[in-house]
Enzyme design. Structure first.
Site, PDB file in Angstrom:
ATOM      1  N   ARG A 169      -2.438   3.637  16.819  1.00 42.64           N
ATOM      2  CA  ARG A 169      -2.430   4.823  15.962  1.00 42.64           C
ATOM      3  C   ARG A 169      -3.569   5.785  16.280  1.00 42.64           C
ATOM      4  O   ARG A 169      -4.689   5.368  16.575  1.00 42.64           O
ATOM      5  CB  ARG A 169      -2.510   4.411  14.493  1.00 42.64           C
ATOM      6  CG  ARG A 169      -1.316   3.623  14.039  1.00 42.64           C
ATOM      7  CD  ARG A 169      -1.477   3.197  12.605  1.00 42.64           C
ATOM      8  NE  ARG A 169      -0.979   4.149  11.642  1.00 42.64           N
ATOM      9  CZ  ARG A 169      -1.615   4.492  10.527  1.00 42.64           C
ATOM     10  NH1 ARG A 169      -2.815   4.012  10.259  1.00 42.64           N
ATOM     11  NH2 ARG A 169      -1.065   5.317   9.668  1.00 42.64           N
ATOM     12  N   LYS A 225       0.477  10.776  13.493  1.00 45.03           N
ATOM     13  CA  LYS A 225       1.089  11.286  12.256  1.00 45.03           C
ATOM     14  C   LYS A 225       1.583  12.710  12.482  1.00 45.03           C
ATOM     15  O   LYS A 225       1.006  13.448  13.275  1.00 45.03           O
ATOM     16  CB  LYS A 225       0.067  11.283  11.114  1.00 45.03           C
ATOM     17  CG  LYS A 225      -0.234   9.898  10.572  1.00 45.03           C
ATOM     18  CD  LYS A 225      -1.035   9.951   9.272  1.00 45.03           C
ATOM     19  CE  LYS A 225      -1.373   8.535   8.814  1.00 45.03           C
ATOM     20  NZ  LYS A 225      -2.121   8.493   7.542  1.00 45.03           N
ATOM     21  N   TRP A 254     -12.571  13.047   1.706  1.00 44.54           N
ATOM     22  CA  TRP A 254     -11.582  12.510   0.759  1.00 44.54           C
ATOM     23  C   TRP A 254     -11.539  13.341  -0.527  1.00 44.54           C
ATOM     24  O   TRP A 254     -10.883  12.954  -1.488  1.00 44.54           O
ATOM     25  CB  TRP A 254     -11.898  11.030   0.426  1.00 44.54           C
ATOM     26  CG  TRP A 254     -11.488  10.090   1.530  1.00 44.54           C
ATOM     27  CD1 TRP A 254     -10.831  10.415   2.682  1.00 44.54           C
ATOM     28  CD2 TRP A 254     -11.693   8.664   1.589  1.00 44.54           C
ATOM     29  NE1 TRP A 254     -10.626   9.298   3.464  1.00 44.54           N
ATOM     30  CE2 TRP A 254     -11.147   8.206   2.815  1.00 44.54           C
ATOM     31  CE3 TRP A 254     -12.295   7.731   0.739  1.00 44.54           C
ATOM     32  CZ2 TRP A 254     -11.172   6.862   3.205  1.00 44.54           C
ATOM     33  CZ3 TRP A 254     -12.323   6.391   1.126  1.00 44.54           C
ATOM     34  CH2 TRP A 254     -11.764   5.967   2.346  1.00 44.54           C
ATOM     35  N   GLU A 275       4.815   9.491  13.803  1.00 46.52           N
ATOM     36  CA  GLU A 275       4.721   8.711  12.562  1.00 46.52           C
ATOM     37  C   GLU A 275       4.986   9.629  11.377  1.00 46.52           C
ATOM     38  O   GLU A 275       4.205  10.534  11.088  1.00 46.52           O
ATOM     39  CB  GLU A 275       3.338   8.046  12.420  1.00 46.52           C
ATOM     40  CG  GLU A 275       3.211   7.217  11.138  1.00 46.52           C
ATOM     41  CD  GLU A 275       1.886   6.447  11.026  1.00 46.52           C
ATOM     42  OE1 GLU A 275       1.424   5.864  12.037  1.00 46.52           O
ATOM     43  OE2 GLU A 275       1.305   6.440   9.921  1.00 46.52           O
ATOM     44  N   GLU A 279     -10.837   4.434   8.730  1.00 55.30           N
ATOM     45  CA  GLU A 279     -10.934   4.042   7.321  1.00 55.30           C
ATOM     46  C   GLU A 279     -11.412   2.601   7.158  1.00 55.30           C
ATOM     47  O   GLU A 279     -10.862   1.819   6.394  1.00 55.30           O
ATOM     48  CB  GLU A 279      -9.593   4.247   6.610  1.00 55.30           C
ATOM     49  CG  GLU A 279      -9.133   5.704   6.641  1.00 55.30           C
ATOM     50  CD  GLU A 279      -7.849   5.965   5.867  1.00 55.30           C
ATOM     51  OE1 GLU A 279      -7.030   5.047   5.739  1.00 55.30           O
ATOM     52  OE2 GLU A 279      -7.672   7.114   5.411  1.00 55.30           O
ATOM     53  N   ASN A 328      -3.523  -1.702   7.533  1.00 56.02           N
ATOM     54  CA  ASN A 328      -4.805  -2.265   7.073  1.00 56.02           C
ATOM     55  C   ASN A 328      -4.567  -3.771   7.105  1.00 56.02           C
ATOM     56  O   ASN A 328      -4.120  -4.365   6.136  1.00 56.02           O
ATOM     57  CB  ASN A 328      -5.148  -1.769   5.670  1.00 56.02           C
ATOM     58  CG  ASN A 328      -5.489  -0.286   5.680  1.00 56.02           C
ATOM     59  OD1 ASN A 328      -5.958   0.251   6.687  1.00 56.02           O
ATOM     60  ND2 ASN A 328      -5.248   0.392   4.570  1.00 56.02           N
ATOM     61  N   ASP A 343      -2.861  14.331   6.734  1.00 56.28           N
ATOM     62  CA  ASP A 343      -2.310  13.085   6.204  1.00 56.28           C
ATOM     63  C   ASP A 343      -1.059  13.279   5.351  1.00 56.28           C
ATOM     64  O   ASP A 343      -1.150  13.237   4.125  1.00 56.28           O
ATOM     65  CB  ASP A 343      -3.398  12.375   5.380  1.00 56.28           C
ATOM     66  CG  ASP A 343      -3.049  10.924   5.095  1.00 56.28           C
ATOM     67  OD1 ASP A 343      -2.068  10.433   5.670  1.00 56.28           O
ATOM     68  OD2 ASP A 343      -3.774  10.287   4.303  1.00 56.28           O
ATOM     69  N   GLU A 368       0.855  -1.193   0.000  1.00 55.32           N
ATOM     70  CA  GLU A 368       0.000   0.000   0.000  1.00 55.32           C
ATOM     71  C   GLU A 368       0.886   1.236   0.000  1.00 55.32           C
ATOM     72  O   GLU A 368       1.769   1.379   0.850  1.00 55.32           O
ATOM     73  CB  GLU A 368      -0.913  -0.023   1.241  1.00 55.32           C
ATOM     74  CG  GLU A 368      -1.815   1.180   1.314  1.00 55.32           C
ATOM     75  CD  GLU A 368      -3.167   0.885   1.961  1.00 55.32           C
ATOM     76  OE1 GLU A 368      -3.469  -0.290   2.229  1.00 55.32           O
ATOM     77  OE2 GLU A 368      -3.921   1.846   2.185  1.00 55.32           O
ATOM     78  N   GLU A 385       3.753   9.071  -0.820  1.00 56.01           N
ATOM     79  CA  GLU A 385       2.366   9.003  -1.293  1.00 56.01           C
ATOM     80  C   GLU A 385       1.887  10.334  -1.882  1.00 56.01           C
ATOM     81  O   GLU A 385       1.256  10.355  -2.933  1.00 56.01           O
ATOM     82  CB  GLU A 385       1.461   8.580  -0.132  1.00 56.01           C
ATOM     83  CG  GLU A 385      -0.010   8.583  -0.487  1.00 56.01           C
ATOM     84  CD  GLU A 385      -0.897   8.114   0.667  1.00 56.01           C
ATOM     85  OE1 GLU A 385      -0.362   7.807   1.750  1.00 56.01           O
ATOM     86  OE2 GLU A 385      -2.124   8.060   0.474  1.00 56.01           O
TER      87      GLU A 385
HETATM   88  O1  GCW Z   1      -2.629   8.167   3.965  1.00 56.05           O
HETATM   89  C1  GCW Z   1      -3.693   7.321   4.054  1.00 56.05           C
HETATM   90  C2  GCW Z   1      -3.427   6.376   2.940  1.00 56.05           C
HETATM   91  C3  GCW Z   1      -3.897   4.977   3.212  1.00 56.05           C
HETATM   92  C4  GCW Z   1      -3.338   4.536   4.548  1.00 56.05           C
HETATM   93  C5  GCW Z   1      -3.846   5.487   5.618  1.00 56.05           C
HETATM   94  C6  GCW Z   1      -3.268   5.172   6.984  1.00 56.05           C
HETATM   95  C7  GCW Z   1      -2.633   2.388   5.291  1.00 56.05           C
HETATM   96  O2  GCW Z   1      -3.985   6.881   1.765  1.00 56.05           O
HETATM   97  O3  GCW Z   1      -3.446   4.179   2.170  1.00 56.05           O
HETATM   98  O4  GCW Z   1      -3.654   3.216   4.850  1.00 56.05           O
HETATM   99  O5  GCW Z   1      -3.487   6.798   5.320  1.00 56.05           O
HETATM  100  O6  GCW Z   1      -2.284   5.812   7.328  1.00 56.05           O
HETATM  101  O7  GCW Z   1      -3.791   4.348   7.683  1.00 56.05           O
END
Ligand code: GCW
Length: 717
Positions: free
Chosen positions: A341, A377, A560, A404, A308, A227, A382, A184, A410
């Site tokens: 998380r 994070k 999103w 994190e 998610e 995931n 994100d 991923e 990405e």
């Molecule tokens: O940044 C988003 C990503 C997902 C990711 C999620 C996360 C692993 O698009 O792909 O899933 O965050 O950090 O959990």
């Protein structure tokens, strides 16, 4: 006949050198030191390695030193078990080496903790020797890598007096690797972990992965995607995990797994995964005990829950703390930890996504077990090219918070953009939360010093795959490297890390190093300009996140879409997070919230993160918001010309193969950069309806063209 042999030899040489220059060797190349004077110094000072190797770690450390030095100095530097000579490297712990024990270094060693080390040039029985001493075998390994780094970067080793130890306890890579080997948000091929051939077939690559991580101080790795798939916890997969753990162990790296919260149902056939249910508690305890029978030093679990679509404790009316604690209790007897998380948000809540993690987690401060870290994070949304720091840092003093970062790119050009991320990491680490007055930096929150925590950590979402050069883009290696170095010591500067990485990865040639450092140090700011200037965020392509998509709107989840974040219309653009808007700023300490909230002090870099402003709003430099936005896109896109010129100017200094790899990717990046410029300007002009200012390159195609582009099989989904 002779000629044929020569051709064959040349062919062979070519083939091997091609392979050798793929980038596979990362920053651990150990090629001959070119500078003869410098090499002379090393040859004089480093003649043999006096080291006993009673453990696998010490064996690995001595092999690394032997292999590294022999390559760098162009002669065999042997390991000797006895007989110190002038020029010996005496390496070990007080336990493994009677010399080190007798050196009376122990008092100094004691201050170095479990993983620290000391490098010292001393005279021993009238012979000049170099000592690498530590309290643990892994400390010796880190010392070995430090010595090698000094030589690789051509620094003097004649008068060493160095001590070092990590600032953070857990320095962990997070692989988002699936069991089918897709990754991923991975842009470097498939997963390193070949689950199908494990445990029987143990690739050399796993060893090299361990070496690379140990060389920068990484001491943990989560093998699987957050995931999560509960299969990884079964007796089909655990022996495979154990085989990887066996390879990594000598290098001081512990293995962790992601735990799918619904595993008690999926694997245990229970009716519930309610963390307060006794059967569920027992299931986790038994499962954890079982894992330790395979991997006696298993690190613990990383969990993404109620986020998610992932299952979690809230499905049973329980809190994140309840969820984390059931796993923590199962791990505690084995000294394992939970990394839980905080990346949670829901589209169903009528609340700014920015605020949701804070709202959810802050009230739980003090409710987590001692072996839980909440993994946050760096920013509130994100991994965007630029985010303000997450307001959770500093807001949960009773809970150790783990950083994190995302190493994989990405939102930063994925596999094709050269972006050095240390400046991004540093910007966050150095940010002041003011939660305990001035100087309460994010770094001090996560290293535990601000709130006196004994556990601390940093996680990086890995950018590693099975590509020959590991990271797809050669410069992706610099981000893996920088993450490790900063997890070890967050005080290192971005430029110092860029300097070492460039020297070790390519060459010590001054012109090369200077040029590449220039490219690296500007790369992130250029990227912000051509993607998301002035505090824009989350305007990338739908789903795959590849390329620009500021027009994305009206999708099943508003949070999103891009429109949710910029809401550009004829009059204004930006997200009002002041008191008149979502008031997300109130989640920060007053100093921070007034700094960002007041237009007089808010830096242009964060403007549209916190303010909704008319296109005509005048910035401090006198330009209108619209002009400034256009100019930043222009500036960012135009920067690629200089980058390519700089790279081409150093042709011939390094091997052709890696030079060409980067050159080809820079050409792709250039196209994509202009794509961002064109698509974003076309879109934002359709909103502002203002003419482009002078000297702005008009988009090549219509907005519709950009909106209708379709991409098949974008990697990393
Ligand atoms: O940044 C988003 C990503 C997902 C990711 C999620 C996360 C692993 O698009 O792909 O899933 O965050 O950090 O959990």
């Amino acid at each position: 006949m002779k000629k044929r042999l020569l051709i064959l030899t040349l062919l062979f040489w070519n083939a091997t050198s091609l392979l050798a220059e793929s980038g596979y060797r990362l920053w651990m190349r150990y090629d001959l030191v070119i500078n003869e004077e410098q090499r002379g110094e090393y040859i004089n000072l480093l003649k043999n390695i006096a080291m006993k190797t009673p453990s696998a770690s010490l064996r690995a450390a001595s092999q690394e030193l032997e292999q590294g030095l022999s390559g760098l100095l162009g002669r065999k530097i042997p390991v000797v078990v006895s007989g110190i000579t002038a020029g010996s490297i005496v390496a070990g712990t007080p336990l493994s080496s009677t010399i080190i024990k007798g050196l009376k270094l122990n008092i100094r060693l004691e201050t170095l903790g479990e993983e620290g080390y000391l490098l010292s040039s001393i005279v021993y029985q009238s012979k000049k020797v170099t000592v690498i001493a530590a309290n643990s075998d892994i400390g010796v390994m880190y010392g070995v890598f430090h010595l090698l780094r000094l030589i690789q970067t051509n620094q003097s080793v004649s008068d060493l007096n160095i001590t070092d130890q990590p600032r953070l306890k857990y320095r962990v890579l997070n692989h988002w690797d699936n069991l089918d080997r897709t990754v991923e948000r991975g842009y470097a091929g498939f997963s390193l972990w070949n689950w199908h051939t494990l445990p029987g077939y143990v690739q050399q690559r796993y060893v090299d992965y361990a070496r690379a991580n140990a060389s920068i101080g990484i001491n943990g790795t989560v093998l699987t995607n957050v995931n999560a798939n509960s299969l990884i916890l079964t007796d089909e997969y655990l022996p495979k995990v154990a085989a990887i753990a066996n390879v990594l162990r000598p290098y001081g790296i512990k293995v962790y797994l992601t735990a799918r919260f619904s595993s008690p149902i999926e694997l245990g056939k229970l009716k519930t995964a309610d963390p307060l249910n006794e059967e569920v508690k027992k299931w986790w305890k038994d499962k954890t005990d079982e894992i330790y029978t395979y991997i006696p030093d298993f690190g613990g679990f990383l969990v993404k829950a109620n986020s998610e679509g992932q299952p979690g404790p809230q499905s049973y009316g329980r809190s994140h703390a309840d969820g984390a604690n059931v796993l923590a209790d199962a791990l505690a007897p084995h000294k394992g930890i939970v990394m839980w998380r905080a990346f949670v948000y829901s589209n169903d809540k009528p609340e700014d996504r920015f605020k949701q993690a804070f709202n959810e987690f802050k009230p739980l401060d003090g409710q987590f077990r001692a072996n839980v870290m909440v993994q946050v994070k760096n920013g509130p949304i994100d991994f965007q090219p630029r985010e303000p720091f997450s307001p959770l840092f500093g807001a949960m003093p009773k809970t150790p918070l783990m950083m994190e970062f995302q190493i994989t790119q990405e939102y930063l050009g994925q596999g094709t953009h050269l972006v050095y991320q240390a400046p991004l990491y540093k910007e966050v680490l150095d940010a002041d939360t003011y939660t305990k007055g001035k100087g309460s930096t994010v770094a001090k929150v996560i290293d535990g010093s601000l709130d006196n925590h004994s556990i601390s950590g940093m996680a990086g979402v890995a950018n590693i795959g099975d590509d020959l050069n590991w990271t797809g883009h050669l410069f992706g290696q610099s981000n893996w490297y920088a993450f490790g170095r900063l997890a070890w010591n967050h005080e290192l500067s971005s430029i110092a890390i860029a300097d070492e990485w460039t020297r070790m990865t390519f060459t010590n040639d001054t012109r090369f190093v200077q040029t590449v450092k220039g490219i690296m140090m500007n790369s992130r700011e250029n990227l912000v300009n051509y993607m998301t200037p002035l505090g824009l965020h989350h305007i990338m392509g739908w789903d795959h996140h590849y390329g620009p998509g500021p027009w994305i709107k009206d999708k099943p989840r508003a949070d999103w879409t891009a429109f949710y974040y910029h809401k550009a219309d004829r009059t204004a653009i930006g997200f009002d997070r002041t008191a008149s808007g979502s008031n997300a700023l109130s989640q920060y300490a007053p100093e921070v919230s007034s700094f960002y909230g007041d237009l007089k002090t808010c830096p242009p870099e964060y403007l549209l993160w916190f303010h909704r402003l008319p296109w005509t709003y005048q910035l401090k430099d006198g330009k209108s918001l619209w002009e400034s936005l256009c100019q930043r896109y222009q500036f960012g896109a135009a920067s690629m010309e200089g980058v390519q010129k700089d790279w081409n100017s150093i042709a011939g200094i390094i091997d052709q193969e890696r030079f060409e790899q980067v050159k080809m990717l820079l050409a792709i990046q250039k196209e994509e950069v202009w794509w961002w410029h064109d698509a974003c300007l076309a879109y934002f002009q359709s909103r502002s309806e203002l003419p482009f200012p002078a000297r702005i390159t008009a988009p090549k195609k219509s907005l519709e063209f950009y909106e209708n582009q379709v991409f098949h099989f974008v990697p990393g989904i």
